[in-house]
Design a protein around this motif. Structure first.
Motif, mmCIF file in Angstrom:
data_model
loop_
_atom_site.group_PDB
_atom_site.id
_atom_site.type_symbol
_atom_site.label_atom_id
_atom_site.label_comp_id
_atom_site.label_asym_id
_atom_site.label_seq_id
_atom_site.Cartn_x
_atom_site.Cartn_y
_atom_site.Cartn_z
ATOM 1 N N UNK A 270 10.754 -0.205 -0.256
ATOM 2 C CA UNK A 270 10.178 0.398 -1.471
ATOM 3 C C UNK A 270 10.162 -0.319 -2.823
ATOM 4 N N UNK A 271 8.936 -0.084 -3.663
ATOM 5 C CA UNK A 271 9.143 -0.921 -4.833
ATOM 6 C C UNK A 271 9.662 -0.193 -5.855
ATOM 7 N N UNK A 272 10.083 -0.906 -6.636
ATOM 8 C CA UNK A 272 10.889 0.043 -7.817
ATOM 9 C C UNK A 272 10.072 1.186 -8.482
ATOM 10 N N UNK A 273 8.731 0.688 -8.814
ATOM 11 C CA UNK A 273 7.854 1.834 -9.204
ATOM 12 C C UNK A 273 7.704 2.983 -8.605
ATOM 13 N N UNK A 274 7.470 2.705 -7.273
ATOM 14 C CA UNK A 274 7.242 3.975 -6.286
ATOM 15 C C UNK A 274 8.502 4.624 -6.105
ATOM 16 N N UNK A 275 9.628 3.990 -6.078
ATOM 17 C CA UNK A 275 10.940 4.822 -6.234
ATOM 18 C C UNK A 275 11.157 5.743 -7.232
ATOM 19 N N UNK A 276 10.924 4.946 -8.410
ATOM 20 C CA UNK A 276 10.978 5.675 -9.703
ATOM 21 C C UNK A 276 10.121 7.030 -9.663
ATOM 22 N N UNK A 277 9.054 6.795 -9.248
ATOM 23 C CA UNK A 277 8.102 7.997 -9.006
ATOM 24 C C UNK A 277 8.649 9.133 -8.230
ATOM 25 N N UNK A 278 9.293 8.793 -7.011
ATOM 26 C CA UNK A 278 9.779 9.718 -6.225
ATOM 27 C C UNK A 278 11.092 10.522 -6.827
ATOM 28 N N UNK A 279 11.896 9.589 -7.413
ATOM 29 C CA UNK A 279 13.230 10.229 -8.276
ATOM 30 C C UNK A 279 12.714 11.214 -9.241
ATOM 31 N N UNK A 280 11.475 10.928 -9.856
ATOM 32 C CA UNK A 280 11.380 11.737 -11.073
ATOM 33 C C UNK A 280 10.571 13.133 -10.373
ATOM 34 N N UNK A 281 9.966 13.007 -9.338
ATOM 35 C CA UNK A 281 9.288 14.095 -8.970
ATOM 36 C C UNK A 281 10.104 15.111 -8.273
ATOM 37 N N UNK A 282 11.053 14.461 -7.529
ATOM 38 C CA UNK A 282 11.990 15.168 -6.642
ATOM 39 C C UNK A 282 13.398 15.577 -7.495
ATOM 40 N N UNK A 283 13.448 14.949 -8.778
ATOM 41 C CA UNK A 283 14.541 15.393 -9.454
ATOM 42 C C UNK A 283 15.997 14.993 -8.859
#
Length: 723
Positions: A270-283
């Motif tokens: 996974x790219x850092x950008x996509x992982x950051x998005x998942x982290x944010x959305x899933x808290x």
């Protein structure tokens, strides 16, 4: 002189959650052990995943809730909830690395050598690629539902324990970046067999990733990775009135699907950008993100092994479970139990007599009542069917169904409703307590009056798990135990509080006090110079007060031998505290589940079996049962079983003073694997019985009687045609 030692010193205790991770690491060792059959090693690796999933859904979820409110009270080992949460996640990250190293460096190369291939799209033959293309278009495409994530369509809810794709897209004109998710449907098998090779497979997510672009016309897929979330799935039922318990459980089952995310697993590509998005959305906190070097969710390995053909030699060899003739379908089981008590050791002894006990009671004209506790039953339980038949035959049938049995709630709610429809009285136990005891009572009217027949066990009335859980059970017609059992059911179904029990010991409180008393007697005798040995076998030992009593007994000179499969918060090798305590753990082919408690004071031995581990929840918050083995030959058999396990030098790990578990040094020893020894002994008993039956068989041919003239030991129709 009074004992001034502080047996509650935090330095004397292992943390419960970290001890559990130690246990799962012992399971992981089995997947790395080349002495195990190769396909069984794959299964062990899958088991470590399912173990971790449940651990995070319940135990880690509880820690997260306590940490969120800054709960200040430390556990017995002195760790706060926040410290435990971070320590558990750190150890779980280490375990993840070990899991995928085992898969990629050991197991995948080993199965490739025997012609089993788990393929990716670039490595497929033309025939195989055409197959997955057709499979995607004909089967998967109509079911898949991509979910956009933008200002008008918020990030979708991600259900617990589902596989999903996180997708990064660009419009065909190259402007901007867009994101979407796609749930991989679980209505299709995850492991798909490929044509052209005997044992070639591909995972369903690989097929979807290969063609996912066809779901996004006029967009380019820049990235697609698999992810999965584990949520807080602990059930929180307020029990003010048990009449509403069924509805409350059903409501909570719906609510818990939306619990907080406790763990996020994602492919490490996974790219850092996509992982950051998942982290944010899933808290999800950073420490709860797990990047896998291979397929997410290793539970698929069990499904893979079940599909591999022509390699049964790489699985455990079969064995024949034993069943005494007197307890089979063709004999009167009540007559057999009147003769003497019967001890069962599953899975080496068949579970069939337990089912037969209920079946014969259901159709027996002399049976007046059947009372039974059910904690976990199989999805198609024959016991449920026979209880229903008993009610339809006019028997008084009372069944306690524990609808709060973790992760079996849905199944148990279903069976509770079915039993009620069939005419059984169904009760849901006592407010605030889970009913975990395993108890069946059959009341018969006989020539001498009313007689009570009982089965008590260490494990669930589950005909499926009985094949791979080791458990023990007792059939008896002991009158004192029968009176006690009647009082237990009266306590569970009404307002009765028996002032005392003759032979049985019941939690809450009763088992704790009984074992305290036995340990106090043992300590007093040891101080007087008696040779005292306490032997206990259980799944887990975590209750601080119980451990204090064991430390005190050890200090007094009592020799304590413990076989503990899982959690052990007790530490060994502490000078003058636990230097008389030895702890073994057995992890092998079968899940060790039986509980044995025995006390030997100068050769005077008492032996007990129980449904209870020595955990605070079992001793304080559950209805549990501890029962004696009074028949001398059966008590000796229990001790022989314990002795065989104690001398296991193949699957045993010993808990060392530094907290590690190590295998026994077998140099100079004859290998003894207790589970294999029990399986071999069972097969030999079957062969011996068959040989004796063949000798006793008539040498002349005899005409077969017509069905209506066949002798029936109970002299009534068993109605088996309807099964």
């Amino acid at each position: 002189m009074s004992d001034k030692r502080n047996y509650s010193d935090p330095d004397y205790y292992n943390n419960r959650e970290l001890s559990w991770i130690d246990f799962n690491d012992r399971v992981l060792e089995e997947s790395r052990d080349k002495g195990n059959p190769l396909l069984e090693r794959l299964k062990f690796l899958g088991i470590t995943q399912s173990n971790l999933d449940e651990f995070f859904m319940v135990r880690v979820a509880s820690l997260a809730k306590l940490a969120a409110v800054n709960y200040p009270k430390p556990d017995a080992s002195g760790m706060t909830a926040e410290e435990q949460l971070r320590a558990v996640n750190k150890r779980a990250h280490d375990m993840l690395i070990k899991q995928y190293t085992t898969l990629n460096r050991s197991l995948i190369p080993a199965i490739q050598q025997i012609g089993v291939h788990l393929k990716k799209a670039p490595n497929l033959s033309a025939e195989q690629f055409q197959f997955i293309k057709s499979y995607f278009h004909d089967e998967l495409y109509p079911v898949l539902t991509p979910m956009a994530d933008d200002s008008s369509r918020p990030f979708p809810f991600i259900a617990n324990d589902t596989l999903n794709l996180a997708i990064q897209l660009t419009p065909s004109d190259g402007s901007g970046r867009l994101y979407a998710t796609l749930q991989i449907p679980d209505v299709f098998p995850r492991v798909v067999r490929l044509p052209g090779e005997e044992n070639a497979f591909i995972l369903i997510e690989e097929i979807i990733k290969t063609f996912v672009g066809q779901l996004f016309v006029n967009y380019n897929v820049k990235e697609s990775v698999v992810f999965r979330v584990i949520r807080d799935m602990d059930l929180d039922v307020a029990e003010e009135d048990t009449s509403d318990l069924l509805k409350d459980v059903q409501q909570q089952l719906k609510l818990r699907e939306h619990g907080n995310v406790i763990r996020l697993e994602v492919e490490n590509t996974i790219s850092k950008k996509l992982l950051k998005l998942l982290n944010k959305e899933l808290n999800t906190p950073d420490f709860a993100v797990y990047e896998t070097n291979g397929p997410v969710d290793l539970t698929f390995l069990s499904k893979l092994t079940s599909q591999i053909i022509n390699h049964d030699d790489l699985k455990y060899a079969g064995f024949t479970a034993y069943q005494p003739t007197a307890l089979d379908h063709n004999h009167d089981i009540f007559a057999a139990i009147r003769e003497h008590d019967w001890l069962m050791q599953h899975p080496y002894d068949k579970f069939d007599p337990v089912v037969e006990f209920i079946r014969q009671a259901a159709i027996d004209p002399d049976t007046l009542a059947i009372k039974m506790t059910l904690y976990r039953v199989s999805g198609d339980s024959p016991i449920i069917r026979y209880l229903g038949r008993a009610a339809q035959n006019g028997k008084q049938v009372t069944v306690l169904v524990e609808v709060k049995a973790r992760f079996d709630e849905q199944n148990n709610v279903h069976w509770a409703k079915q039993l009620e429809k069939m005419g059984c009285h169904v009760i849901y136990g006592l407010i605030g307590l889970k009913t975990h005891c395993k108890l069946s009572l059959v009341v018969r009217r006989e020539q001498g009056g009313i007689r009570r027949y009982m089965h008590m066990g260490t494990g669930n009335y589950n005909d499926v798990t009985a094949h791979f859980y080791t458990d023990m059970g007792l059939f008896t017609v002991n009158n004192d135990m029968g009176i006690d059992a009647t009082n237990i059911f009266n306590m569970l179904s009404g307002y009765s509080k028996p002032p005392y029990f003759h032979q049985l010991h019941i939690s809450p409180d009763g088992i704790r006090e009984f074992i305290y008393d036995k340990l106090s007697q043992a300590s007093a005798a040891a101080k007087e110079g008696a040779n005292v040995i306490v032997r206990m076998k259980m799944n887990s030992l975590s209750d601080q007060k119980m451990i204090e009593h064991l430390y005190r007994a050890s200090h007094c000179g009592v020799h304590i031998e413990l076989i503990i499969r899982g959690i052990c918060c007790l530490k060994t090798g502490i000078p003058e505290i636990s230097d008389n305590i030895t702890v073994h753990s057995i992890v092998g082919r079968f899940l060790e589940h039986s509980r044995i408690y025995s006390f030997d004071i100068d050769g005077q031995k008492t032996v007990y079996l129980s449904s209870a581990d020595l955990m605070t929840r079992n001793l304080n918050r559950r209805v549990e049962l501890l029962f004696p083995i009074l028949q001398p030959d059966l008590a000796n058999r229990v001790l022989q079983i314990f002795d065989t396990m104690w001398h296991d030098n193949v699957k045993t790990r010993v808990l060392r003073a530094d907290g590690t578990y190590t295998h026994i040094d077998r140099r100079g020893l004859v290998p003894l694997e207790s589970q294999s020894a029990f399986a071999k002994a069972a097969t030999e008993r079957v062969k011996r019985d068959q040989a004796e039956a063949a000798k006793a068989a008539p040498t002349e041919f005899q005409p077969m009687l017509s069905p209506e003239n066949q002798p029936n030991p109970l002299n009534y129709d068993d109605g088996s045609e309807s099964d």
